[in-house]
Design an enzyme around this catalytic site. Structure first.
Site, PDB file in Angstrom:
ATOM      1  CB  SER A 172      -0.776  -0.018   1.278  1.00  0.00           C
ATOM      2  OG  SER A 172      -1.758  -1.182   1.305  1.00  0.00           O
ATOM      3  CG  HIS A 179      -5.109  -1.766   4.857  1.00  0.00           C
ATOM      4  ND1 HIS A 179      -6.102  -2.595   4.228  1.00  0.00           N
ATOM      5  CD2 HIS A 179      -4.634  -0.856   4.014  1.00  0.00           C
ATOM      6  CE1 HIS A 179      -5.585  -2.596   3.066  1.00  0.00           C
ATOM      7  NE2 HIS A 179      -4.969  -1.439   2.765  1.00  0.00           N
TER       8      HIS A 179
END
Lengths: 467, 467, 467, 467
Positions: free
Chosen positions: C315, C407
């Site tokens: 990410s 997340h």
């Protein structure tokens, strides 16, 4: 996007309508067919005309309709008419003897690799009849027709050797089309088509299914049913198998079949018991499928339920009583395990021969297990006898017991012999109630299979060895 | 319920992974396979070992893996290695000459119907090689392997007659498995799997597809694409066909292919033009499918779009220039339609021979249609010549033009000859730009087909007769 | 009878044809519709008439056609006409102010549980407009229309507060219909419909897909793409995610996207990298789905490929440079890790402020990683700064980095910060090229999720702590 | 690789296993769930905890499991426990009265379009309970749970007005989710899942199905069964309808239900009789679907069987005897058609009042049709009375007969009144055995529907007018 679940052909109508009607519908050719006007001919003449038409116009609409007419007519023929049909096929659709003669002579006359002569010989040996059979695949249910045809021909073989060639052609063709690669493993559930489930009820050979409710119980969460299906017969199983998901190795078939037994959560099961395998199509006699079915089903189950550790059958020893019991009685294997006084007390007899006779007569009365002392006394001897039968008795270099041979050649090992595993009359009569667990160890059976092929002997689990 | 047509294996991986890997995955038998340790052998020795294993352990996991290894190895072999492979197959997997000899003698010695002797002869003539081929169906993409194998063998046939028997066995087997009854007619749309659409782009033989955008245009609402698919090859078309839905009989292929042409609402179309049929598998050369594809596609379209009245092809006359043009020029058919002064004016020539030469040389320049007076003068003669070619010129008792023969034997009639229907270089070079509409009249083609089989002549529409 | 795989609606035509035409086809009601003859009315008058008809005759054929006409008209309206459409909806299809007033007064006047009064108030507050929206579900692609409508309304919200209520109704309705229970997780492969794959190319937001070839590479065996699909939009993904199957934790996005990288056999992978998640529908802004997608995809992958041990994202830290870099430079976090002489040598500078300025100016030149000594010197400080940013910097009681927050609230932990994980211009500009692995530990994330909700802080892997 | 759509859950097990178990399986989240340890709490406290958890962690795994636990608990609660559950929901999950009060005041205080105030009011009026209901969609069978919940709440409504708001929320939610656009018309055949067919047997309300064999007969080729299915309940029909394919308008229900009647080839049928429509879900009371079901089924049948000309119901007149018979007797409508002497001869009576009494007493004996002269005498009067009842008797501006009103508002016309169309005891008791054919003329019913809405009167076929 297509509708995933739209039934391809309304199966209910498939069952009831003439094939020639269905063929037209399926091919959407309803508007195309001219009626050939054969009303004045005899049945066999009409059949012959249609068969010829099917060959001459193969792949054309007219050929398809002719094929379907043959199949429709066959469905209503009586035994004698079928006989006439077979004669007609032999007379008019066999190989041309003159062609064969010529091809044979050409082969004999040639030298070298003779590829062309071989090809020609092969070619003339393919009868028009075989080419005709191939056309049946082109109409709905035509393959099922061929299966039924072979089943009928097969049943007449003994009394009518003329059918031998016909049967051989049919078997050969079906073997090619029912090749494992065309079959699809499917899990059968209560959500499967009723038209398919109905066939399970009809075909289940090992443990009869009494009703739709009984069937539903056998498809509960703690059961799994797998079948091989052929794409040309979506509601006809080729072979199917029922599995019980249990805790620990199950040894008694009556417990598994008990409709009142509580259902186990499948996630809690550690053992899968394959307790019934049914070859559903008589027309496929002699064409084997069972091997991959067990392995694929085991692999599928393990991926869905990772807790499963053990894969086992629960199998009969169908010919134990016939093949071996008397021998075991006579050589004292059974009575030998009695304590001496026990033999006397139980049988009030001394002397080996008398004991043997007594044991034989006891075992001939199905109710003997109710006498628990007697049963207990018989137990060690019978179990040992079964072990000897399964591990030592061979026929043609392989295990004499056909079930043992089947699983041995599939790569299974002998896992456990169960005392009073099938107390039904049948179970008592064929193996004194004993049942066997053949174990499938997924990472070993390639090895076991190779060993069995070499030695003709089953690998044996330690538990059985210590028996 | 699972979708019947959903491929069980992720097709993207199918493309890239070795077959032996895929076979294990498909069969969920990853854990079972022992590696036989053949590293020290030559390629041909390894191939022979695997082939033998595949036969000896057919239907077992080990046999499947052996088969897959053969297919994997084949994919990376060069021309010479393949040649070695074929020699090896011929040497070690052919019929046993001694067995054949014995069976032949037994046949010759016997009398009566000789069913057993015939069956035995048939049986010994089936080579181990053929049995080996059959095993390929059991692994994913194994059927595609056989198609590729036959295509390769077929391409070597002329220079290597030893392959003749091999090719014949392969053709025979594929003919049985690609039987029309196993094929499924499917409408291909933009919602079809990309893995399948990609093959259309690759295979389209008649009118090349330039890009995914071009493909998408050909799958618009006013187009319809139909394919026959085989269940063992869900993303490989066997044969496919593209249809344009239009108003009135379309005569010009360039109009149909024009990507900028506006899309017609399919409900407004009255005519379906079958403008391209592609046999996608070289390995199926000589095995015909086109017949039912056209009929079933026409029937399906008519049930979806009841406004459709006319079903027609738009077809080339591929050998007109080669076969017939010179003849027509020489016998004056073409120049004969010139007005006398026109011939002079156009060609500044008199005398038949000179005119013929002039016409021939004019027609040899692809740009002649741009001269519209010249084109107009040539038109009646060329159209008549094409009509004569298609209706009168025969070869082996059937229409000499292979496309005309194909559609004639399918039951079509000659509907229209189109002037300047294909002005591409190819189109000019093969038939002076003329294209043909063969008409499929759904309620007549059974009749037409039978007539054509009898007479070898195409039924002709009045429009063509009056030409 | 129609065949099962007969596409009920050709999806390719769905794309191109007016909805009103499609609605008739889908409902097979082509023969039923009367044309109301509204040619003389203005567009807005026609729209109003159709909307009223859709409400008055809801569930009837006429209502369906009216709805489809609105959707068709909308598709071709320009910005101003749409504005007129919204005004019309607000004017004529809002709640009745008088009804609301009365219901409010009745509520205020009542005592006790006031169930009836509440129900009535709720009922009068449901505008005819909302009832109208619900009708769109009844026509093909009507749901996609609502998504596009909301996207358009949403984009005008800032400048036109009158649309606020409209947008709120649409969001509310879509939230109910795009409820997770209606969505279906699907694996997207090269065998998926082209019409769906085309949307992936169009929507992929994180790492653009260049071509069909590029797409095919992303669907290879060592990739996996998962999407949530809604049954009313079979070829429109709601959200989708791409996973790379690799060995070891992947830290560099360029490596993953390299089209020339060799494909790994998926069975050999031990790690799944979720490197791209795309919300495909602007009309669903603010309605979250990502949580279950990751978990279900991870669970599905693990059951297919038991060798997978690690599930991780790769990410970006999108706002690191904007939010935090300057601070870290100024407080010496970055230069602090330079050896003193190194700072001097590299920057030829002394004094904190000067070094800070120098670091800032170095980092402003995208090419700095090419100077490997410089990069090596910057590395420890930047990595520590990123760790501090992700673990300590909070906003509104949660992780300041939106990706970290996403997340974290899904139950992931901070697993690794990767140096030069994204060396693209964008990657350098947003986080000095650093990328993050967030780890999903399947047996921990329920716990982690609860912790994050409570503390607003990410669990941190030891590897990061030791950084 | 597992097939992507391979149902991970065996539907048969779905029926038997706790939902919380199923939810974990379906979501493949078995490994994730922490047990909250609520053993010490009362049932209602546990329910409240789970409901709160479901709301607080909606869309998270923990929320899903909480929801499933509520559903599991509900399935085993007795009447009183359910009552406690409803109280708990009302007490703890209703709207916040203070919030409502404030939003109401803000609304009253504001001026202008008040979009924000309306939105806020709407928002506070959405109870946590409603949000909770929405979560049920996320677990398997959760929607079926909501249907059962509403059915239960609905049945208590009269005695417990506190449930009014709850019921209204549930109805509103289900109306949105059972929107016609989410339903799929499916043809049910003998090839449909047994789990679905079993529900037909259970739900068939109009003409009970005795057994699987009876069901199979009703799915023969000359019958057609259509159902609306909801994607969240694949084996639960929402509404279903049975159609008989016959030649000529069928007037007698006993003939249609006769299991021994020979099956007609569907291609020979010219008429489709819709003889039974069943709303299968009590939880959907008051939410209408029948309209489109009839039309879509008719359209589908016509496209499959182009020979079908007539689409008709065979319907009861359920309240004729109760509503109208006495009136007709009293005003002489029935006896009026007797020939004077016939009345005397049959009844041995003169005088209107006496005849009326006699007619009433005759009709009160169910066996009167066996007296054929008597029946013949009653026939014209009763048929005329039924006609008058259906065409002239209105209630609330529409046809008084509810069945007549249903079909009228669907666009049907009154086609025929059948004498002795239902001679069962029920049939005699409700309408003196008369049955009605309502005709659906596909190209007229949009018109008829509009007319009926305007006039409240059924269009009448000429045959009925001439009666």
């Amino acid at each position: 996007m297509r509708r995933p679940d739209d039934p391809s052909v309304d199966t209910s109508s498939v069952v009831e309508q003439p094939l020639s009607r269905q063929a037209r519908q399926m091919l959407q050719i309803d508007f195309l067919v001219q009626d050939p006007g054969l009303e004045d001919l005899t049945l066999q003449e009409r059949l012959r005309t249609w068969c010829q038409e099917a060959l001459d116009r193969r792949g054309k609409v007219a050929g398809l309709v002719a094929i379907a007419r043959v199949a429709d007519a066959f469905a209503t023929m009586d035994r004698e008419e079928r006989d006439g049909f077979y004669r007609m096929l032999i007379r008019h659709f066999s190989v041309d003897a003159k062609d064969v003669e010529e091809a044979v002579q050409a082969y004999l006359a040639a030298t070298g690799p003779r590829a062309r002569e071989l090809a020609r010989l092969t070619s003339v040996l393919e009868s028009p009849r075989l080419q005709l059979y191939r056309q049946f695949n082109t109409v709905p249910q035509g393959i099922k027709f061929l299966l039924d045809l072979r089943a009928d021909v097969d049943s007449r073989l003994k009394e009518d050797p003329d059918l031998w060639l016909m049967e051989s052609e049919l078997r050969h063709l079906l073997e090619s089309w029912f090749n494992i690669g065309f079959l699809r493993l499917e899990r059968i559930t209560w959500a499967s088509p009723a038209a398919l489930l109905e066939k399970l009820v009809e075909y289940e050979a090992v443990h009869a299914i009494a009703s739709w409710e009984d069937l539903k119980r056998r498809l509960h969460a703690d059961r799994a049913c797998f079948a091989f299906l052929h794409p040309a017969m979506p509601t006809e199983p080729v072979i199917f198998m029922v599995v019980a998901l249990v805790r620990g190795l199950a040894g008694c078939i009556q417990d598994l079949l008990d409709p009142r037994a509580p259902a186990l959560e499948p996630q809690r099961a550690d053992t899968a018991i394959f307790y019934s395998i049914t070859n559903a199509q008589r027309g496929l006699r002699g064409i084997p499928f069972g091997n991959l079915l067990i392995k694929q089903a085991a692999a599928r189950l393990r991926s869905e339920l990772p807790n499963l550790q053990t894969f086992s059958t629960l199998s009969p020893i169908p010919h134990f009583n016939d093949d071996y019991l008397q021998l075991a009685i006579e050589d004292g294997s059974i009575a030998g395990s009695f304590a001496p006084d026990e033999a006397e007390r139980l049988c009030a007899l001394t002397g080996e021969a008398e004991v043997a006779r007594a044991v034989a007569s006891v075992l001939a009365t199905p109710a003997w297990p109710r006498n628990s002392r007697l049963a207990e006394a018989l137990r060690p001897g019978l179990l040992r006898a079964a072990r000897t039968y399964l591990t030592e008795r061979q026929r043609l270099g392989r295990v004499a017991c056909p079930v043992g041979h089947f699983h041995g050649s599939n790569g299974a090992k002998l896992g456990r012999i169960n005392w009073l595993g099938d107390t039904s009359a049948v179970g008592m009569a064929r193996s004194c109630g004993m049942m066997v667990n053949y174990l499938y160890e997924l990472d070993m059976f390639d090895q076991f299979q190779a060993d069995y092929t070499r030695t003709g002997r089953l690998p044996v689990d330690e538990a059985v060895q210590l028996l």
